[in-house]
Design a protein around this motif. Structure first.
Motif, PDB file in Angstrom:
ATOM      1  N   MET A   1     -28.954 -33.185  24.940  1.00  0.00           N
ATOM      2  CA  MET A   1     -27.966 -32.604  25.651  1.00  0.00           C
ATOM      3  C   MET A   1     -27.114 -31.035  25.162  1.00  0.00           C
ATOM      4  SD  MET A   1     -23.707 -34.210  26.197  1.00  0.00           S
ATOM      5  CE  MET A   1     -23.217 -33.345  25.225  1.00  0.00           C
ATOM      6  N   ASN A   2     -26.438 -30.084  25.653  1.00  0.00           N
ATOM      7  CA  ASN A   2     -25.986 -29.191  24.448  1.00  0.00           C
ATOM      8  C   ASN A   2     -24.282 -28.408  25.624  1.00  0.00           C
ATOM      9  OD1 ASN A   2     -26.791 -27.119  26.646  1.00  0.00           O
ATOM     10  ND2 ASN A   2     -28.606 -27.265  26.197  1.00  0.00           N
ATOM     11  N   ASN A   3     -23.996 -27.614  25.062  1.00  0.00           N
ATOM     12  CA  ASN A   3     -22.838 -27.430  25.534  1.00  0.00           C
ATOM     13  C   ASN A   3     -22.583 -26.869  26.839  1.00  0.00           C
ATOM     14  OD1 ASN A   3     -23.789 -24.767  24.113  1.00  0.00           O
ATOM     15  ND2 ASN A   3     -22.102 -24.439  24.753  1.00  0.00           N
ATOM     16  N   GLU A   4     -24.009 -26.272  27.782  1.00  0.00           N
ATOM     17  CA  GLU A   4     -24.081 -25.772  28.817  1.00  0.00           C
ATOM     18  C   GLU A   4     -24.245 -27.396  29.672  1.00  0.00           C
ATOM     19  OE1 GLU A   4     -23.625 -22.318  29.784  1.00  0.00           O
ATOM     20  OE2 GLU A   4     -23.168 -22.027  27.797  1.00  0.00           O
ATOM     21  N   THR A   6     -22.252 -29.060  29.812  1.00  0.00           N
ATOM     22  CA  THR A   6     -21.512 -29.308  30.571  1.00  0.00           C
ATOM     23  C   THR A   6     -20.771 -28.289  31.426  1.00  0.00           C
ATOM     24  OG1 THR A   6     -20.792 -27.836  28.654  1.00  0.00           O
ATOM     25  CG2 THR A   6     -20.502 -30.507  28.585  1.00  0.00           C
ATOM     26  N   GLY A   7     -20.623 -28.585  33.035  1.00  0.00           N
ATOM     27  CA  GLY A   7     -20.347 -27.964  33.856  1.00  0.00           C
ATOM     28  C   GLY A   7     -19.142 -27.525  33.899  1.00  0.00           C
ATOM     29  N   VAL A   9     -16.052 -27.817  35.670  1.00  0.00           N
ATOM     30  CA  VAL A   9     -14.643 -28.746  35.835  1.00  0.00           C
ATOM     31  C   VAL A   9     -13.620 -27.928  37.027  1.00  0.00           C
ATOM     32  CG1 VAL A   9     -13.422 -28.663  34.039  1.00  0.00           C
ATOM     33  CG2 VAL A   9     -13.719 -30.938  35.660  1.00  0.00           C
ATOM     34  N   ILE A 258      -6.223 -28.150  24.642  1.00  0.00           N
ATOM     35  CA  ILE A 258      -7.902 -27.426  24.675  1.00  0.00           C
ATOM     36  C   ILE A 258      -8.834 -27.977  25.853  1.00  0.00           C
ATOM     37  CG2 ILE A 258      -6.998 -26.734  21.840  1.00  0.00           C
ATOM     38  CD1 ILE A 258      -8.983 -28.567  21.166  1.00  0.00           C
ATOM     39  N   PRO A 260     -11.111 -28.064  28.577  1.00  0.00           N
ATOM     40  CA  PRO A 260     -11.519 -26.398  29.482  1.00  0.00           C
ATOM     41  C   PRO A 260     -10.795 -26.167  30.890  1.00  0.00           C
ATOM     42  CG  PRO A 260     -13.000 -27.690  29.280  1.00  0.00           C
ATOM     43  CD  PRO A 260     -12.095 -28.149  28.913  1.00  0.00           C
TER      44      PRO A 260
ATOM     45  N   ASN B  12     -28.378 -32.455  19.449  1.00  0.00           N
ATOM     46  CA  ASN B  12     -29.456 -31.223  19.576  1.00  0.00           C
ATOM     47  C   ASN B  12     -29.124 -29.807  19.623  1.00  0.00           C
ATOM     48  OD1 ASN B  12     -30.265 -33.473  21.922  1.00  0.00           O
ATOM     49  ND2 ASN B  12     -28.257 -33.448  22.207  1.00  0.00           N
ATOM     50  N   THR B  15     -28.225 -24.535  21.969  1.00  0.00           N
ATOM     51  CA  THR B  15     -29.161 -23.080  23.040  1.00  0.00           C
ATOM     52  C   THR B  15     -27.992 -22.226  23.177  1.00  0.00           C
ATOM     53  OG1 THR B  15     -27.930 -24.966  24.852  1.00  0.00           O
ATOM     54  CG2 THR B  15     -30.532 -25.323  24.210  1.00  0.00           C
ATOM     55  N   ALA B  16     -27.169 -22.021  23.673  1.00  0.00           N
ATOM     56  CA  ALA B  16     -25.716 -21.376  23.673  1.00  0.00           C
ATOM     57  C   ALA B  16     -25.430 -19.996  22.986  1.00  0.00           C
ATOM     58  CB  ALA B  16     -24.544 -21.736  23.755  1.00  0.00           C
ATOM     59  N   ALA B  77      -7.996 -22.115  18.754  1.00  0.00           N
ATOM     60  CA  ALA B  77      -8.109 -23.718  19.745  1.00  0.00           C
ATOM     61  C   ALA B  77      -7.380 -23.292  20.904  1.00  0.00           C
ATOM     62  CB  ALA B  77      -7.343 -24.151  18.617  1.00  0.00           C
ATOM     63  N   ARG B 102     -12.977 -22.491  25.525  1.00  0.00           N
ATOM     64  CA  ARG B 102     -12.813 -23.524  25.072  1.00  0.00           C
ATOM     65  C   ARG B 102     -13.887 -24.362  25.278  1.00  0.00           C
ATOM     66  NH1 ARG B 102      -6.783 -24.347  28.511  1.00  0.00           N
ATOM     67  NH2 ARG B 102      -5.598 -22.968  27.355  1.00  0.00           N
ATOM     68  N   ARG B 103     -14.853 -24.481  26.579  1.00  0.00           N
ATOM     69  CA  ARG B 103     -15.877 -25.133  26.116  1.00  0.00           C
ATOM     70  C   ARG B 103     -16.681 -25.176  25.482  1.00  0.00           C
ATOM     71  NH1 ARG B 103     -16.436 -22.965  31.403  1.00  0.00           N
ATOM     72  NH2 ARG B 103     -14.883 -23.937  32.965  1.00  0.00           N
ATOM     73  N   GLN B 104     -16.174 -24.088  24.409  1.00  0.00           N
ATOM     74  CA  GLN B 104     -17.623 -24.220  23.225  1.00  0.00           C
ATOM     75  C   GLN B 104     -16.779 -23.681  22.074  1.00  0.00           C
ATOM     76  OE1 GLN B 104     -20.535 -22.680  24.477  1.00  0.00           O
ATOM     77  NE2 GLN B 104     -19.661 -21.343  26.187  1.00  0.00           N
ATOM     78  N   TYR B 107     -12.459 -28.840  18.556  1.00  0.00           N
ATOM     79  CA  TYR B 107     -11.372 -28.784  17.944  1.00  0.00           C
ATOM     80  C   TYR B 107     -10.080 -30.071  16.907  1.00  0.00           C
ATOM     81  CZ  TYR B 107      -6.180 -27.020  16.112  1.00  0.00           C
ATOM     82  OH  TYR B 107      -4.952 -26.760  15.613  1.00  0.00           O
ATOM     83  N   HIS B 131     -15.164 -32.485  30.695  1.00  0.00           N
ATOM     84  CA  HIS B 131     -15.898 -30.923  30.153  1.00  0.00           C
ATOM     85  C   HIS B 131     -16.838 -31.428  31.554  1.00  0.00           C
ATOM     86  CE1 HIS B 131     -14.378 -29.633  26.609  1.00  0.00           C
ATOM     87  NE2 HIS B 131     -13.545 -30.027  26.056  1.00  0.00           N
ATOM     88  N   VAL B 177     -17.274 -34.405  22.126  1.00  0.00           N
ATOM     89  CA  VAL B 177     -18.490 -35.207  23.591  1.00  0.00           C
ATOM     90  C   VAL B 177     -18.838 -33.825  24.519  1.00  0.00           C
ATOM     91  CG1 VAL B 177     -15.811 -34.703  25.203  1.00  0.00           C
ATOM     92  CG2 VAL B 177     -17.373 -36.215  25.185  1.00  0.00           C
ATOM     93  N   HIS B 178     -19.134 -33.029  24.763  1.00  0.00           N
ATOM     94  CA  HIS B 178     -19.382 -31.707  25.120  1.00  0.00           C
ATOM     95  C   HIS B 178     -20.606 -31.161  24.401  1.00  0.00           C
ATOM     96  CE1 HIS B 178     -15.431 -29.834  23.472  1.00  0.00           C
ATOM     97  NE2 HIS B 178     -15.705 -28.590  23.416  1.00  0.00           N
ATOM     98  N   ASP B 179     -20.529 -31.748  23.154  1.00  0.00           N
ATOM     99  CA  ASP B 179     -21.672 -30.756  21.818  1.00  0.00           C
ATOM    100  C   ASP B 179     -21.330 -29.099  22.014  1.00  0.00           C
ATOM    101  OD1 ASP B 179     -23.673 -31.162  20.252  1.00  0.00           O
ATOM    102  OD2 ASP B 179     -25.023 -30.680  21.904  1.00  0.00           O
ATOM    103  N   PRO B 181     -21.076 -25.396  20.567  1.00  0.00           N
ATOM    104  CA  PRO B 181     -21.753 -24.767  18.758  1.00  0.00           C
ATOM    105  C   PRO B 181     -20.668 -24.608  17.639  1.00  0.00           C
ATOM    106  CG  PRO B 181     -21.337 -23.381  20.622  1.00  0.00           C
ATOM    107  CD  PRO B 181     -20.713 -25.011  21.442  1.00  0.00           C
TER     108      PRO B 181
END
Lengths: 750, 272
Positions: A1-4, A6-7, A9, A258, A260, B12, B15-16, B77, B102-104, B107, B131, B177-179, B181
């Protein structure tokens, strides 16, 4: 999994995720569960039980007081023996109704001394002195005077007197009948009319002395609805405190901020969770009321149940109206607690609000509001309107229609309209409160402020560019209080009353606020030309446009008021109008103009479009906040004018003045607009001086102008001209501002 | 948490930032932040701060109390709006595009708490949903984090009954939780004992090795002395020193603490 992975929302998904998280927390809080489920289940049975006990005690008491007792009479005097014999014979011989008689009569002949002693000891209830030949006098158609001693040590009770009086009346009737027979007159001489009540139909027909149970429904329903409103609000209490202030205390609010999603989504999610708990509280209350009522109705007298209207419509309307109330309660609790940094602080802040809401709900039971009245505009009043609408619906469509003088078919639409008004009002207010909550939640000063300390409350704050939102409201609240209290002390002479009112209700609160919170006067009051960098014609365009808008608005407002209310204005408005008219007629024009137009316009513009509007808008550039600020200050502007029928017009005037101030970035055009608006009664009066005699004019005032309108008849041409003035004025202002450079607009909007 | 986590943990690669290994993940450029204190006075918390954190790098933000560390991290943040200057997370401006920033970002601060009445599993799941995670992916991620953070024994216990160390790990899990970077941590070891601090920092080192960019502030210099690749020393709202441990302590060697005092000394002298 990576941050991308995460869709994105969506707003709804984010709000629902927060709502489900908060709900999970709420249902694990024992206080919330107690308030939501246990309190309603306990409250209504206790109220019902205590009411039933009280009612029962009262009934037993009444019954005991009305039950016949043994009446003991002492008779003295030379005619007492014959009188006693005559009375005893009458009692023994009498057949038929003995309404109000004692259960038994003891009639003893005693000496006056013994009679007195027995009366003082309480051994006899009454002592009668009978003169010699009293019975003979009765037979000879004379009037016999009997002295009745009721005692001073143990005075005879009212019940004893009533029984004695009933007995003696019957005795007198017997004597009367005897005399009629002796005179050969028929009984009909004494009884020219005789009534017989016939029961028609089945056993469901009303007994004439039955308890008017249907009359009790509005009273009982009103009391229960107020309790329901308070308990529904209480349902939002702990969840709302927990939702934001609790999160701040636990340090978890940052984790949400914080996430999204937008702040509005967070607030909406929290609102959904608090609303869900409030609705659960409402449901528990309604179920408890239904169960308690089901038990209580079993004890009603036979046939009483059939006399109560079908409650289905009333229940549906109540539930719908109170769903709106629950939304308003949830939003109010959230908004009030958002500025708090701890649960304790939020609790302290929210408690007075609960009391205020209780007062608002209780106001629905005020004597001026009949139970069957649907409310009309009052249906829009928060926490009062819902109770009014629900009470009217429960009181029954039939009763409501009868009250309104219309058929039942017309009663239902009236209730539906009131319900729609109250639901719209609840939704709008809840939305506004949630917007305010979101703004406060994102506000850095509020989010990261430390706990209040005693010292900081009384220390003069440091200078700011503009006042805070709270500081923007404070002088208006103080002014409102001053306007209200001054009503009883204001001199009748408007030459003194108007300056005194403006000084105490506007200038004094504003001056004190300015003394407390130092601000940048230029930016707060927008003291600058409307087009500082523009040509002279830009300034002239703004100024003339504002004057046109103000004068046109007055005529339009008067025409609208005339169309809606006709000449049926309240006594307060008529009094004010006639006093203003007197001022215009008796004083020089320049003095009337200064008092009616210039002074109020200057004072009110400084407060509302200067201090308060700047506080609400702040340094924000968001369109929504600016719109909200204009709307709220206009509402406060309408509120401070007190008279309800003037409020729509003053609200609209406040909106336009706010728009002009924001658009031009200067207080001057709004001031001119306001002066022009208030000058119109004088101009119109001067114009009609030759056409209408002064006595024909009835009233004219800032904001109503009914009499001017009535006197002139407001021809259609004048209304069209006024609309044209407003339109041209607005176009002129818009053109003046648009033709300036972008830099100037930025400067002006700062 | 394991005493010394290893790269066996299932982390992981972010990839970003693939293909942009040399581009900074966290950037702070001429940041200025003023705010109004509760007494109404304007505080110049951050006067002019610039630095960057590259992928796979752990940077320590050092400074005395009131130096501007927390304010800087709060701006990153998106909790505070900068007065001027820019802060970016994976190229996303925190002021203009806060939701994407915030997605990236993950904090955690010393004051960040966890909801007392929710279990670690529920907390991670709810933030995962926020997320945009759902279904099996969300469930797998929660299980993975519970395992990585050694929270299996208390995964279904309300957070109010957890130890400080466990709560801090739940906080970290929530932030991860949203991994993301980038991780921004404000004094994360403050409430932890020595063992807890060591475990947490070891875990952060593992994350760094997996390519995450980590920016953390702390007063316990000795704890991060050998964990961070670079240090940024700020004082009075300005950067007064920046570089690797070796560059800061100088050719003579010594403790990082001494280098820190040396860095802030001129400013202190000027202030006095």
């Amino acid at each position: 999994m990576n941050n991308e992975s995460t869709g994105n929302v969506g707003h709804w998904r984010a709000a629902l995720a927060i709502a489900s998280r908060d709900l999970l927390e709420f249902v694990r809080d024992r206080r919330t569960l107690f308030i939501t489920l246990l309190l309603p289940m306990v409250t209504y049975p206790i109220v019902a039980l205590s009411s039933a006990l009280g009612l029962r005690t009262a009934l037993v008491d009444i019954e005991a007081r009305q039950a016949p007792t043994t009446l003991t009479i002492a008779l003295s005097g030379e005619g007492s023996v014959a009188f006693a014999v005559r009375i005893r014979e009458f009692v023994q011989e009498t057949r038929g109704p003995r309404t109000g008689w004692p259960a038994a009569l003891e009639c003893n002949v005693e000496s006056p001394q013994d009679s007195r002693a027995f009366l003082d000891d309480g051994a006899v209830d009454l002592w009668l002195e009978i003169r010699k030949g009293a019975v003979e006098a009765l037979d000879q158609q004379e009037t016999v005077t009997v002295e009745v001693h009721a005692g001073s040590v143990h005075p005879a009770s009212g019940h004893v007197r009533e029984q004695f009086t009933a007995l003696m009346r019957s005795f007198a009737d017997g004597v009367r009948r005897q005399r009629m027979a002796q005179a050969g007159l028929p009984q009909s001489v004494l009884e020219p009319l005789q009534f017989t009540f016939l029961q028609e139909g089945s056993g469901a027909a009303r007994s004439i002395d039955a308890m008017p149970i249907e009359n009790m429904v509005p009273q009982v329903a009103g009391a229960i609805l107020v309790l329901l409103a308070i308990l529904t609000m209480t349902g939002a209490f702990y969840p709302a405190i927990d939702a934001i202030a609790g999160e701040k205390e636990r340090g978890t609010i940052e984790t949400l901020l914080i996430a999204p999603c937008r702040t509005q989504d967070i607030v909406f999610g929290k609102f959904l969770a608090v609303y869900a708990i409030t609705l659960a509280t409402l449901a528990a209350n309604v179920i408890s009321i239904a169960l308690t009522a089901a038990v209580g109705l079993r004890f009603l007298p036979a046939g009483a149940l059939e006399r109560i209207d079908d409650m289905t419509l009333g229940t549906v309307v109540t539930v719908l109206a109170f769903m709106g109330l629950a939304a308003l309660a949830a939003a109010t609790c959230l908004a009030v607690t958002t500025a708090s940094t701890s649960a304790k602080e939020a609790q302290n802040t929210l408690t007075p609000v609960i009391l205020l809401v209780s007062a608002l709900a209780g106001a629905a039971l005020l004597p001026g509001l009949p139970a069957q009245q649907h409310g009309g505009v009052l249906a829009a009043v928060p926490f009062t309107g819902q109770v009014i609408v629900a009470r009217a619906a429960i009181s029954g469509v039939r009763a409501a229609s009868a009250e309104a003088g219309v058929g039942a078919a017309q009663g239902k639409p009236a209730i539906a309209l009131s319900l729609a008004i109250t639901l719209f009002s609840s939704a709008s207010l809840a939305w506004l409160l949630l917007r305010a909550t979101a703004a406060m939640l994102a506000d850095e000063e509020i989010l990261f402020r430390g706990p209040d300390t005693a010292g900081s409350v009384f220390a003069r704050p440091a200078a700011r560019t503009r006042p805070t939102i709270v500081q923007g409201v404070v002088p208006i609240v103080a002014g409102l209080a001053a306007v209200w209290y001054l009503q009883g002390f204001a001199p009748d002479d408007l030459l003194l009353a108007i300056p005194l009112q403006q000084a105490t209700a506007v200038l004094l609160p504003l001056g004190l606020s300015l003394g407390w919170q130092r601000v940048n006067l230029r930016q707060t009051f927008r003291i600058q030309w409307p087009c500082p960098d523009g040509q002279w014609w830009h300034v002239a365009g703004c100024t003339i446009g504002a004057a046109l808008v103000g004068s046109g608005l007055f005529v339009c407002g008067a025409a609208a008021l005339l169309a809606v209310k006709g000449t049926h204005v309240s006594a307060e408005t008529q009094l004010l109008s006639s006093r203003l008219l007197g001022l215009m007629q008796n004083q020089p024009w320049w003095l009337s103009w200064s008092l009616m137009a210039l002074l109020p316009a200057v004072c009110e513009e400084l407060l509302f479009r200067g201090w308060t509007l700047s506080a609400f808008v702040g340094k924000a550039r968001q369109r929504e906040r600016v719109v909200g600020a204009v709307v709220v200050q206009a509402a406060l502007f309408a509120l401070i004018h007190l008279l309800p029928e003037r409020m729509p017009q003053t609200f609209f005037l406040g909106l336009v003045l706010g728009w002009i101030t924001i658009t031009t970035g200067s207080l001057l055009p709004a001031l001119i607009c306001h002066v022009a608006h208030n000058s119109m009664p004088l101009i119109l009066m001067a114009g009609m001086a030759n056409a209408v005699t002064a006595t024909q004019g009835a009233e004219s005032a800032e904001g109503n102008g009914v009499a001017v309108a009535k006197s002139l008849g407001l021809p259609g041409g004048m209304v069209m001209l006024a609309i044209g003035c407003v339109a041209v004025g607005m176009i002129l202002i818009g053109w003046s501002m648009r033709s300036r450079s972008a830099d100037a607009i930025e400067l002006a909007s700062d | 948490m394991q005493a010394e986590p290893t790269n066996e943990l299932q982390l992981n690669q972010p990839t970003a930032i693939d293909g942009a290994a040399n581009l900074p993940v966290i950037e702070v450029i001429n940041l200025v932040k003023h705010y109004r204190a509760s007494d109404g006075l304007v505080v110049h918390a951050v006067r002019d701060i610039s630095f960057a954190v590259l992928p796979g790098e752990m940077v320590g933000l050092l400074g005395a109390n009131g130096a501007g560390k927390t304010t800087t991290l709060r701006v990153l943040a998106t909790l505070l709006q900068p007065t001027s200057g820019t802060a970016r997370v994976v190229g996303r401006d925190v002021q203009r595009d806060p939701v994407h920033a915030r997605r990236q970002l993950g904090y955690v601060s010393a004051t960040t708490g966890v909801p007392d009445r929710l279990t670690p599993t529920e907390i991670l799941r709810s933030f995962g949903r926020l997320h945009g995670l759902k279904g099996d992916l969300l469930a797998a991620r929660v299980v993975q984090l519970i395992e990585i953070l050694d929270l299996s024994s208390c995964a279904h216990r309300p957070a109010g009954r957890l130890s400080s160390g466990q709560r801090q790990r739940v906080s970290l899990g929530r932030a991860m939780v949203h991994d993301p970077p980038a991780l921004v941590l404000d004094e994360p070891t403050n409430a932890l004992d020595v063992l807890g601090s060591r475990d947490l920092l070891a875990f952060l080192s593992t994350l760094r090795s997996a390519g995450r960019a980590i920016l953390l502030s702390t007063h316990r210099l000795h704890e991060i002395e050998h964990r961070c690749q670079r240090f940024v020393v700020i004082h009075g709202g300005r950067v007064v020193a920046e570089g690797t441990r070796e560059a800061l302590v100088g050719p003579g060697g010594g403790e990082l603490e001494e280098a820190f005092f040396r860095a802030i000394a001129p400013a202190e002298t000027m202030a006095s």
